[in-house]
Design a protein around this motif. Structure first.
Motif, PDB file in Angstrom:
ATOM      1  N   ARG A  72      -9.475   0.683   9.508  1.00  0.00           N
ATOM      2  CA  ARG A  72      -9.859   0.916  10.900  1.00  0.00           C
ATOM      3  C   ARG A  72     -11.311   0.488  11.167  1.00  0.00           C
ATOM      4  O   ARG A  72     -11.609  -0.176  12.154  1.00  0.00           O
ATOM      5  CB  ARG A  72      -9.673   2.400  11.235  1.00  0.00           C
TER       6      ARG A  72
ATOM      7  N   ASP B 121      -1.176   2.750  16.232  1.00  0.00           N
ATOM      8  CA  ASP B 121      -2.264   3.712  16.081  1.00  0.00           C
ATOM      9  C   ASP B 121      -3.617   3.044  16.348  1.00  0.00           C
ATOM     10  O   ASP B 121      -4.448   3.556  17.106  1.00  0.00           O
ATOM     11  CB  ASP B 121      -2.216   4.301  14.671  1.00  0.00           C
ATOM     12  N   LEU B 122      -3.839   1.884  15.745  1.00  0.00           N
ATOM     13  CA  LEU B 122      -5.116   1.185  15.863  1.00  0.00           C
ATOM     14  C   LEU B 122      -5.402   0.773  17.303  1.00  0.00           C
ATOM     15  O   LEU B 122      -6.538   0.888  17.784  1.00  0.00           O
ATOM     16  CB  LEU B 122      -5.093  -0.054  14.967  1.00  0.00           C
TER      17      LEU B 122
ATOM     18  N   THR C  94       3.491  -1.689   9.144  1.00  0.00           N
ATOM     19  CA  THR C  94       2.480  -2.344   9.972  1.00  0.00           C
ATOM     20  C   THR C  94       2.629  -1.951  11.435  1.00  0.00           C
ATOM     21  O   THR C  94       1.627  -1.805  12.151  1.00  0.00           O
ATOM     22  CB  THR C  94       2.581  -3.875   9.803  1.00  0.00           C
TER      23      THR C  94
ATOM     24  N   TRP D  87       0.816   1.255  11.946  1.00  0.00           N
ATOM     25  CA  TRP D  87      -0.633   1.047  11.889  1.00  0.00           C
ATOM     26  C   TRP D  87      -1.158   0.403  13.169  1.00  0.00           C
ATOM     27  O   TRP D  87      -2.196   0.797  13.709  1.00  0.00           O
ATOM     28  CB  TRP D  87      -0.984   0.148  10.699  1.00  0.00           C
TER      29      TRP D  87
ATOM     30  N   TRP E 200       0.041  -7.099   7.480  1.00  0.00           N
ATOM     31  CA  TRP E 200      -0.142  -5.879   6.667  1.00  0.00           C
ATOM     32  C   TRP E 200      -1.376  -6.020   5.772  1.00  0.00           C
ATOM     33  O   TRP E 200      -2.203  -5.107   5.672  1.00  0.00           O
ATOM     34  CB  TRP E 200       1.105  -5.637   5.818  1.00  0.00           C
TER      35      TRP E 200
ATOM     36  N   LEU F 131      -4.713  -5.779   7.767  1.00  0.00           N
ATOM     37  CA  LEU F 131      -5.015  -4.405   8.172  1.00  0.00           C
ATOM     38  C   LEU F 131      -5.388  -3.544   6.972  1.00  0.00           C
ATOM     39  O   LEU F 131      -6.305  -2.714   7.044  1.00  0.00           O
ATOM     40  CB  LEU F 131      -3.820  -3.804   8.905  1.00  0.00           C
ATOM     41  N   ARG F 132      -4.689  -3.729   5.871  1.00  0.00           N
ATOM     42  CA  ARG F 132      -4.981  -2.939   4.664  1.00  0.00           C
ATOM     43  C   ARG F 132      -6.364  -3.280   4.125  1.00  0.00           C
ATOM     44  O   ARG F 132      -7.106  -2.402   3.657  1.00  0.00           O
ATOM     45  CB  ARG F 132      -3.918  -3.222   3.606  1.00  0.00           C
TER      46      ARG F 132
END
Length: 450
Positions: free
Chosen positions: A348, A119-120, A113, A116, A340, A343-344
């Motif tokens: 994005r 990056d996000l 996470t 992620w 997690w 986000l999953r």
């Protein structure tokens, strides 16, 4: 256990099904029944099924329906389906997420996470993240890292020697600083009253030209997402000025940091990646269940230095260290599991749509209220709307009427000296229909005081 959990799930689903038809706030009768949960502590055990039934029958009607689509107070998100389900499963696992040896799955999910999130949010990939209770604890943790770093440069070990005799630290904040930052500063021994306050503009943004001369150990606290107006400080310019003077820059981005995840809104937080630390909530715009916050630090070693302890019985699993070395708590729930899952489930594009949709609904509220002749006090750039219904007393009466009517719930505030109603659109569950229904209720209530 099977029957108990199945019965609980049925009751929980019944609660979710009721959100669209019930009032957002509990009735006086429902609140009065809460006394039935008290009385003397029972002498003998009580059957678990009876306890859950009692909680549902008395507790559920006395809740605030903030997980529904018509709650617009205090920048409160709902609970995404995947995040809520993950929360249930994680509670069943009952993991202590402080160390990898106690919960390999939690440690693995937090590591995934972290990548992620960085990056996000377009933050430096080398940054470290701690999973904490909310933005207040995230601010505290980040400012503890800042305190460590600026005093270490001055040759002082604050973790070992404390603040007695330490070089003074200058803390600079904007006049619209959030109280959670001031609370964190007071807990850290840096004080609320001794901060240097910088004037803000009409939107609540710190004025770069008003920034004082910076020298010595200094922490500059900026915000991404004013809690009333939704505006963001000019982060790019302020970071450049502060770093030129050797200051640490911290960004309180409890909800506004998520604007970086929506391409159409990312310019509002331009330069945010240039800061040294960040605080945000996952239980606001990411819509995971309470409680869930994130402290992010560009140089993880500073956060680890501020938070770490050691003992012979605590195993060190890898070079990065253990999860507890990045948070104030040593024992904590596995809140990274639902982050997690959120986000999953969204991906994005889903996160960007959630942010953009909330902002669009806020604009619809502002347009509808303005068209009816009421004064919108802020430039609606994100998910926050401030509206006045005339004189201060009238505005407060309208707010009370809207809250009592029950279709939706909005809070009050004072914005740069003027009483206002505050609308915060933060829930994944809010729909076009919710906005139309809520706006109609607001206008109907306001019309009674014209």
């Amino acid at each position: 256990m099977h029957d108990l959990l199945q019965m609980t799930a049925t009751r929980a689903l019944g609660y979710l099904d009721s959100l669209d038809t019930r009032g957002v706030m509990p009735t006086p009768a429902a609140l009065a029944r809460l006394a039935e949960l008290g009385g003397p502590l029972p002498d003998r055990p009580t059957d678990a099924a009876e306890i859950i039934a009692l909680l549902d029958q008395i507790g559920s009607p006395a809740t605030v329906a903030s997980t529904g689509g018509r709650y617009y107070g205090f920048v409160v998100g709902g609970a995404l389906p995947a995040a809520l389900a993950a929360n249930w499963l994680a509670a069943t696992w009952d993991q202590n997420a402080g160390t990898a040896v106690l919960s390999p799955v939690s440690a693995a999910l937090e590591a995934i996470t972290q990548g992620w999130l960085l990056d996000l949010l377009a933050l430096p990939a080398e940054s470290g993240i701690g999973f904490v209770t909310g933005a207040t604890m995230a601010n505290l943790s980040a400012l503890a890292a800042a305190r460590h770093a600026v005093l270490a440069r001055a040759g002082w070990d604050v973790e070992a020697d404390g603040l007695f005799g330490a070089p003074p630290i200058t803390v600079v904040v904007g006049d619209e600083v959030h109280v959670s930052v001031l609370k964190a500063l007071s807990v850290l021994g840096l004080g609320r009253a001794r901060v240097v306050r910088v004037p803000v503009d009409g939107h609540g943004r710190m004025r770069p030209a008003a920034l004082p001369s910076l020298a010595g150990p200094t922490i500059v606290c900026l915000h991404a997402g004013n809690v009333d107006s939704g505006a963001c400080d000019p982060l790019d310019e302020l970071c450049a000025i502060a770093h030129a003077a050797g200051a640490w820059v911290h960004v309180d981005g409890a909800f506004g940091l998520w604007l970086a995840a929506a391409p159409a809104r990312a310019q509002l937080v331009r330069g945010v990646a240039n800061a040294d630390s960040w605080a945000t909530d996952a239980h606001k715009w990411l819509n995971v269940p309470y409680d869930s916050g994130l402290v992010i630090c560009r140089r993880p070693e500073h956060l680890r230095a501020a938070m770490s302890v050691s003992a012979a019985y605590l195993e060190q699993q890898d070079a990065r260290g253990e999860p507890y070395q990045y948070t104030p708590e040593m024992s904590r729930r596995a809140r990274g599991v639902e982050v997690w899952a959120a986000l999953r489930s969204l991906g994005r594009a889903g996160v960007a749509d959630l942010i953009e949709r909330s902002c669009r609904y806020a604009t619809q509220f502002a347009d509808g209220l303005r068209a009816a002749g009421y004064q919108v006090l802020n430039e609606v750039v994100s998910n926050q709307v401030l509206v006045a219904f005339g004189a201060a007393a009238t505005t407060r009466q309208v707010i009370a009427a809207i809250q009592a009517e029950g279709t939706c719930w909005c809070g009050g505030t004072t914005w740069q000296g003027q009483a206002a109603m505050r609308i915060s659109v933060s829930s994944w569950a809010t729909t076009e229909a919710d906005v139309a229904r809520s706006l109609a209720a607001m206008l109907q209530c306001a019309a009674k005081f014209e």
